[in-house]
Design a protein around this motif. Sequence first.
Motif, short mmCIF file in Angstrom:
data_model
loop_
_atom_site.label_atom_id
_atom_site.label_comp_id
_atom_site.label_asym_id
_atom_site.label_seq_id
_atom_site.Cartn_x
_atom_site.Cartn_y
_atom_site.Cartn_z
N GLU A 4 60.58 52.32 9.87
CA GLU A 4 59.13 52.45 9.91
C GLU A 4 58.61 52.55 11.34
OE1 GLU A 4 57.29 49.34 7.74
OE2 GLU A 4 58.10 49.98 5.81
N PRO A 22 45.91 60.55 13.32
CA PRO A 22 45.45 61.36 12.18
C PRO A 22 44.76 62.63 12.66
CG PRO A 22 44.87 59.05 11.90
CD PRO A 22 45.37 59.19 13.30
N THR A 109 51.87 71.50 11.29
CA THR A 109 52.26 70.96 9.99
C THR A 109 53.77 70.95 9.83
OG1 THR A 109 52.00 73.17 9.01
CG2 THR A 109 50.13 71.66 8.84
N ASP A 142 50.09 64.43 13.12
CA ASP A 142 49.68 63.55 12.02
C ASP A 142 50.91 63.38 11.14
OD1 ASP A 142 48.75 62.55 9.55
OD2 ASP A 142 46.77 63.43 9.84
N THR A 143 51.50 62.18 11.12
CA THR A 143 52.78 62.00 10.41
C THR A 143 52.64 62.21 8.90
OG1 THR A 143 52.36 59.60 10.43
CG2 THR A 143 53.82 60.49 12.13
N GLU A 144 51.45 61.97 8.36
CA GLU A 144 51.24 62.26 6.94
C GLU A 144 51.25 63.76 6.69
OE1 GLU A 144 47.92 60.40 5.12
OE2 GLU A 144 48.47 58.38 5.75
N LEU A 145 50.72 64.51 7.63
CA LEU A 145 50.64 65.96 7.48
C LEU A 145 52.02 66.61 7.56
CD1 LEU A 145 48.58 68.27 7.16
CD2 LEU A 145 48.50 68.42 9.65
N ALA A 147 54.86 65.12 6.82
CA ALA A 147 55.81 64.45 5.94
C ALA A 147 56.59 65.41 5.04
CB ALA A 147 55.09 63.39 5.10
N ALA A 196 59.51 58.91 11.06
CA ALA A 196 58.90 60.24 11.13
C ALA A 196 58.57 60.60 12.57
CB ALA A 196 57.64 60.29 10.26
#
Length: 344
Positions: A4, A22, A109, A142-145, A147, A196
């Motif tokens: 993590e 973000p 991305t 953005d690590t969510e983007l 992923a 990530a």
Amino acid sequence: MLAEHSLPKRNAEGGGGLSFCPASEAIHAFCKRTAGKRLFVSDEGGCSVLAPAAATEDALLVVLENADALPLFSMPEVTGVFAAGGENVMRAARLFAELRRIPCALVPTSAALDGVLSRFGEVLLGGERALLPLKEGEISCDTELVAPTLKEGYARLWLARLAILESRALRLLTGKGEPSEACFSALLPLSGELSAEDIVRMNFTLRREEENGAYRGEGVALASLLGGQHAYFLALCALNGLYAAFFRRGKPRYVLPEYQNFGTPPRLEEYRRRKKMLKEHRQELVRELAVYLPAVRNASRRYGELSGGPVREKPARAHFSELAALQPEGLTALIRDFGLLEEL
């Protein structure tokens, strides 16, 4: 399982640097440091990111459906361009920023960060592809983007590790090329648990080193020939098998018919010199292989975790001759020169 936390949250380094935040924060920061009309550019994968921009004053939004940069140049004068998307969008926005002489901010991305750092890039402009200068931009991840693309970013790290092995083999057998110590150092954490951010940051370092002349290897070119969602991983598996077979049991033979469609054969004296070098250095190459292969086998499990399950596809061998033609200085071309592509 990915770790993590293993690297600092941010690493802002000025123009062309990399920071983690973000996408909404990156948009806010971009609007804060620019004034007047701003252009926001995305592709289908990045358009949802630009929703906060739609609420700002003087925002112009463009979604590039076919990756052609030409529509950007029909926009009115703007004070900056913000891009969220894949490689083609990164390059289109950076070309626009370069030619308009305006600042550029990027939210990729793709975890591999293609199109983000190169000083020149191939851009589709009015239906024609051309190699053009690109603006350096502020890069926010953005690590969510990213992923959904972490598996590709992870496979690219192993292709870079394979490129070091390939480069060493080429130096021993042909006297050309030199492995990048900077790339090797960047890849030292590769066998450990990676977050990530680790994957993105390591790809950032590798793309920067490649831009500075580090050997890229054949894997990306083979992946482009293979296509599909697991192209990088399958290219890795295919080249692992080819190189291992060559190092362990390749017996050179001088065969001309393989050159009917792809290039010209080496001179006989050069072939003999390479054959001698292979005999002298085979054990050294096998020892290199003995260090590399156990680590990359473990990587297959990790790639499966990132992909949501094991990859059942088998790497195809059909593109090796085409790869040798595309990469005439690569190891696959040397294997072809020995008449071994069909035999191994």
